[in-house]
Design an enzyme around this catalytic site. Structure first.
Site, PDB file in Angstrom:
ATOM      1  N   ARG A 150       0.808  -1.218   0.000  1.00  0.00           N
ATOM      2  CA  ARG A 150       0.000   0.000   0.000  1.00  0.00           C
ATOM      3  C   ARG A 150       0.837   1.263   0.000  1.00  0.00           C
ATOM      4  NH1 ARG A 150      -0.701   3.071   4.220  1.00  0.00           N
ATOM      5  NH2 ARG A 150       0.104   1.433   5.590  1.00  0.00           N
ATOM      6  N   GLU A 201       1.287   4.969  24.609  1.00  0.00           N
ATOM      7  CA  GLU A 201       0.337   4.706  23.529  1.00  0.00           C
ATOM      8  C   GLU A 201      -0.762   3.752  24.002  1.00  0.00           C
ATOM      9  OE1 GLU A 201       0.277   3.009  18.933  1.00  0.00           O
ATOM     10  OE2 GLU A 201       1.484   2.026  20.478  1.00  0.00           O
ATOM     11  N   TRP A 252       1.794   8.276  16.063  1.00  0.00           N
ATOM     12  CA  TRP A 252       0.667   8.445  15.142  1.00  0.00           C
ATOM     13  C   TRP A 252       0.722   9.754  14.358  1.00  0.00           C
ATOM     14  CZ3 TRP A 252      -3.146   5.048  13.867  1.00  0.00           C
ATOM     15  CH2 TRP A 252      -3.230   3.872  14.631  1.00  0.00           C
ATOM     16  N   TYR A 294      -8.277   2.060  17.156  1.00  0.00           N
ATOM     17  CA  TYR A 294      -8.165   1.139  18.289  1.00  0.00           C
ATOM     18  C   TYR A 294      -9.000   1.433  19.526  1.00  0.00           C
ATOM     19  CZ  TYR A 294      -4.135  -0.708  15.750  1.00  0.00           C
ATOM     20  OH  TYR A 294      -3.331  -1.275  14.798  1.00  0.00           O
ATOM     21  N   ARG A 348      -3.183  -8.691  11.668  1.00  0.00           N
ATOM     22  CA  ARG A 348      -3.430  -8.941  10.242  1.00  0.00           C
ATOM     23  C   ARG A 348      -2.255  -8.518   9.378  1.00  0.00           C
ATOM     24  NH1 ARG A 348      -4.030  -4.372   7.258  1.00  0.00           N
ATOM     25  NH2 ARG A 348      -4.300  -2.492   8.513  1.00  0.00           N
ATOM     26  N   ASN A 359       4.320  -4.067  19.465  1.00  0.00           N
ATOM     27  CA  ASN A 359       3.132  -4.906  19.585  1.00  0.00           C
ATOM     28  C   ASN A 359       3.332  -6.010  20.617  1.00  0.00           C
ATOM     29  OD1 ASN A 359       2.966  -4.653  16.022  1.00  0.00           O
ATOM     30  ND2 ASN A 359       1.830  -3.404  17.492  1.00  0.00           N
ATOM     31  N   HIS A 391       5.827  -8.875   7.528  1.00  0.00           N
ATOM     32  CA  HIS A 391       6.719  -8.368   6.482  1.00  0.00           C
ATOM     33  C   HIS A 391       7.829  -7.462   7.013  1.00  0.00           C
ATOM     34  CE1 HIS A 391       3.158  -5.659   6.804  1.00  0.00           C
ATOM     35  NE2 HIS A 391       4.102  -4.728   6.872  1.00  0.00           N
ATOM     36  N   TYR A 444      10.002  -4.101   5.377  1.00  0.00           N
ATOM     37  CA  TYR A 444      10.056  -3.150   4.268  1.00  0.00           C
ATOM     38  C   TYR A 444      11.434  -3.199   3.605  1.00  0.00           C
ATOM     39  CZ  TYR A 444       5.542  -1.169   5.403  1.00  0.00           C
ATOM     40  OH  TYR A 444       4.194  -1.000   5.607  1.00  0.00           O
ATOM     41  N   ALA A 495       6.939   3.652   6.993  1.00  0.00           N
ATOM     42  CA  ALA A 495       6.154   3.726   5.758  1.00  0.00           C
ATOM     43  C   ALA A 495       4.729   4.137   6.106  1.00  0.00           C
ATOM     44  CB  ALA A 495       6.162   2.387   5.033  1.00  0.00           C
TER      45      ALA A 495
END
Length: 315
Positions: free
Chosen positions: A30, A68, A90, A132, A217, A228, A258, A260, A314
């Site tokens: 994306r 956060e 953010w 969230y 996801r 996380n 993934h 980057y 990104a």
């Protein structure tokens, strides 16, 4: 590689990073940056005796991640409270929107400062949509509006507080299979600056110990996953304290997992390092509810990471 490194809790993270970088499917994503990706991954971490999965091969700013997470629990959707604490996790998304819509190439530093100092500016440009915390603490509910006529509905003033119901459920029925917090509200995805990545949390009690699964996801392994993992472990430690349980295990599950393509220098540098140490989380007090924790309530002992490794985010 030493045997201690092979058995260190962080080694599974490093192995995942190496696998993705060496064998991941290269694809356009994306953001346009491009990734190497694998699908369907699992990591497991023991949280007993205060253990936490803080990476040691680079410094993780756990206080930033904690601020956060506490912000999530407020249900807030504006970055102003984060920016006021120096948390810029953010900021890039609203800044990108501001630049696109106004043509003003304001710096990130100036944008964040104005968000803090100017309430009207923050209201206009600092909103992220129902991300969230909004879904966690105020999932929208619609009710039939008899006064407006048949077939018409109105949004209830206050939605479902999934976190409050989770705490109550764990206390009342620890053996239940519905201890879930969900962020993926299909009806509101388009209104979010970024749809939830760590979208589903499920909890399980056995022998007085609380374990939790985080399903993600989409996962940026270099920059996002360390935060996380901390957030998932923190949630379990807080819930366990509130529900008179002991922390058990964190299970992290990734969908599109993934790296980057522009993170190559970070990946190679981190994979050349050896993990070491065993940091511990100490909760300084037990607040009246899970919504009443403050940053000063958390202390991490014996955390001696190697130096920070930076890479671009990104957007």
């Amino acid at each position: 590689m030493t045997s201690s490194a092979q058995t260190h809790y962080e080694q599974q993270y490093l192995d995942l990073m190496a696998r993705i970088w060496s064998h991941g499917d290269e694809r356009i994503d994306r953001t346009g940056v491009g990734t190497r990706s694998i699908f369907g991954t699992t990591l497991r971490f023991d949280l007993s005796d205060g253990q936490v999965p803080l990476l040691t091969t680079k410094r993780i700013y756990w206080k930033t991640a904690t601020r956060e997470f506490l912000w999530f629990l407020t249900g807030e959707t504006n970055i102003r409270p984060l920016c006021a604490q120096g948390v810029e996790i953010w900021t890039d998304w609203p800044l990108d929107r501001y630049r696109r819509e106004t043509g003003d190439r304001m710096t990130r530093e100036d944008f964040s400062r104005r968000i803090v100092e100017d309430a009207d500016f923050a209201a206009r440009w600092g909103e992220l949509g129902p991300v969230y915390g909004k879904q966690w603490t105020d999932w929208p509910v619609y009710e039939a509006d008899a006064a407006a006529g048949a077939g018409l509905f109105r949004r209830r003033e206050r939605g479902i507080n999934q976190v409050a119901e989770l705490v109550e459920g764990l206390r009342r029925n620890p053996g239940g299979r519905r201890h879930i917090v969900e962020g993926w509200n299909v009806a509101e995805l388009d209104a979010m600056a970024l749809p939830p990545c760590h979208k589903t949390y499920q909890f399980h009690v056995a022998d007085g110990r609380l374990s939790g699964i985080v399903y993600q996801r989409s996962c940026d392994v270099a920059l996002g996953l360390p935060f996380n993992l901390w957030g998932g472990a923190l949630f379990i430690h807080m819930l366990a304290q509130q529900c008179d349980l002991l922390p058990g295990e964190l299970v992290w599950m990734g969908g599109d997992t993934h790296l980057y393509l522009n993170h190559g220098d970070l990946v190679e540098a981190q994979l050349a390092r050896q993990p070491a140490g065993s940091p511990r989380l100490v909760l300084g007090r037990r607040p009246a509810s899970i919504f009443d924790y403050e940053i000063g309530d958390f202390t991490v002992l014996d955390y001696h990471p190697q130096k920070h490794l930076a890479a671009p985010v990104a957007v």
